[in-house]
Design a protein around this motif. Structure first.
Motif, PDB file in Angstrom:
ATOM      1  N   ALA A  31       0.839  -1.191   0.000  1.00  0.00           N
ATOM      2  CA  ALA A  31       0.000   0.000   0.000  1.00  0.00           C
ATOM      3  C   ALA A  31       0.883   1.252   0.000  1.00  0.00           C
ATOM      4  N   PRO A  32       0.418   2.312  -0.692  1.00  0.00           N
ATOM      5  CA  PRO A  32       1.200   3.548  -0.670  1.00  0.00           C
ATOM      6  C   PRO A  32       1.235   4.145   0.739  1.00  0.00           C
ATOM      7  N   ASP A  33       2.316   4.822   1.050  1.00  0.00           N
ATOM      8  CA  ASP A  33       2.484   5.441   2.360  1.00  0.00           C
ATOM      9  C   ASP A  33       2.089   6.908   2.264  1.00  0.00           C
ATOM     10  N   TYR A  34       1.001   7.281   2.919  1.00  0.00           N
ATOM     11  CA  TYR A  34       0.531   8.663   2.891  1.00  0.00           C
ATOM     12  C   TYR A  34       0.962   9.428   4.131  1.00  0.00           C
ATOM     13  N   ASN A  35       1.858   8.854   4.904  1.00  0.00           N
ATOM     14  CA  ASN A  35       2.391   9.551   6.057  1.00  0.00           C
ATOM     15  C   ASN A  35       3.141  10.792   5.579  1.00  0.00           C
ATOM     16  N   ARG A  36       3.040  11.852   6.320  1.00  0.00           N
ATOM     17  CA  ARG A  36       3.679  13.137   6.005  1.00  0.00           C
ATOM     18  C   ARG A  36       3.083  13.798   4.766  1.00  0.00           C
ATOM     19  N   HIS A  37       1.844  13.489   4.438  1.00  0.00           N
ATOM     20  CA  HIS A  37       1.114  14.167   3.378  1.00  0.00           C
ATOM     21  C   HIS A  37      -0.090  14.859   4.007  1.00  0.00           C
ATOM     22  N   MET A  38      -0.440  16.001   3.491  1.00  0.00           N
ATOM     23  CA  MET A  38      -1.663  16.652   3.959  1.00  0.00           C
ATOM     24  C   MET A  38      -2.849  15.818   3.483  1.00  0.00           C
ATOM     25  N   ALA A  39      -3.855  15.690   4.326  1.00  0.00           N
ATOM     26  CA  ALA A  39      -5.011  14.855   3.993  1.00  0.00           C
ATOM     27  C   ALA A  39      -5.645  15.277   2.670  1.00  0.00           C
ATOM     28  N   LYS A  40      -5.652  16.575   2.379  1.00  0.00           N
ATOM     29  CA  LYS A  40      -6.280  17.049   1.135  1.00  0.00           C
ATOM     30  C   LYS A  40      -5.537  16.575  -0.111  1.00  0.00           C
ATOM     31  N   ASN A  41      -4.329  16.075   0.056  1.00  0.00           N
ATOM     32  CA  ASN A  41      -3.527  15.586  -1.073  1.00  0.00           C
ATOM     33  C   ASN A  41      -3.466  14.069  -1.127  1.00  0.00           C
ATOM     34  N   THR A  42      -4.423  13.413  -0.500  1.00  0.00           N
ATOM     35  CA  THR A  42      -4.456  11.953  -0.473  1.00  0.00           C
ATOM     36  C   THR A  42      -5.832  11.467  -0.920  1.00  0.00           C
ATOM     37  N   PRO A  43      -5.993  10.175  -1.085  1.00  0.00           N
ATOM     38  CA  PRO A  43      -7.319   9.643  -1.415  1.00  0.00           C
ATOM     39  C   PRO A  43      -8.346   9.861  -0.295  1.00  0.00           C
ATOM     40  N   TYR A  44      -7.896  10.316   0.863  1.00  0.00           N
ATOM     41  CA  TYR A  44      -8.792  10.553   1.990  1.00  0.00           C
ATOM     42  C   TYR A  44      -9.310  11.989   2.026  1.00  0.00           C
ATOM     43  N   ALA A  45      -9.070  12.772   0.994  1.00  0.00           N
ATOM     44  CA  ALA A  45      -9.432  14.190   0.985  1.00  0.00           C
ATOM     45  C   ALA A  45     -10.920  14.422   1.214  1.00  0.00           C
ATOM     46  N   TRP A  47     -13.172  12.437   2.610  1.00  0.00           N
ATOM     47  CA  TRP A  47     -13.515  12.025   3.985  1.00  0.00           C
ATOM     48  C   TRP A  47     -13.063  13.104   4.977  1.00  0.00           C
ATOM     49  N   PHE A  48     -11.865  13.608   4.811  1.00  0.00           N
ATOM     50  CA  PHE A  48     -11.336  14.605   5.724  1.00  0.00           C
ATOM     51  C   PHE A  48     -12.147  15.900   5.658  1.00  0.00           C
ATOM     52  N   ALA A  49     -12.534  16.302   4.457  1.00  0.00           N
ATOM     53  CA  ALA A  49     -13.329  17.534   4.295  1.00  0.00           C
ATOM     54  C   ALA A  49     -14.692  17.390   4.980  1.00  0.00           C
ATOM     55  N   ASP A  50     -15.253  16.189   4.992  1.00  0.00           N
ATOM     56  CA  ASP A  50     -16.551  15.960   5.619  1.00  0.00           C
ATOM     57  C   ASP A  50     -16.492  16.003   7.143  1.00  0.00           C
ATOM     58  N   LEU A  51     -15.303  15.944   7.726  1.00  0.00           N
ATOM     59  CA  LEU A  51     -15.182  15.991   9.184  1.00  0.00           C
ATOM     60  C   LEU A  51     -15.524  17.360   9.741  1.00  0.00           C
TER      61      LEU A  51
END
Length: 52
Positions: A31-45, A47-51
């Motif tokens: 799996a890709p490592d998204y550590n040290r990435h802003m959430a808005k720059n990941t596939p979780y963007a 989900w994060f915006a909905d928080l």
């Protein structure tokens, strides 16, 4: 930094490395490592915006 503080930081770093919290990943799940990435720059963007 005084000597005691430097020593304490080194001991904490050594402990975290021994636990696998720092350093190179010890697992290889492919799996890709998204550590040290802003959430808005990941596939979780979305989900994060909905928080908010």
């Amino acid at each position: 930094m005084d000597a005691r503080r430097t020593r304490d930081r080194a001991r904490v770093d050594a402990a975290k490395r021994a636990l696998g919290e720092r350093g190179e990943p010890w697992w290889t799940d492919g799996a890709p490592d998204y550590n040290r990435h802003m959430a808005k720059n990941t596939p979780y963007a979305e989900w994060f915006a909905d928080l908010a």
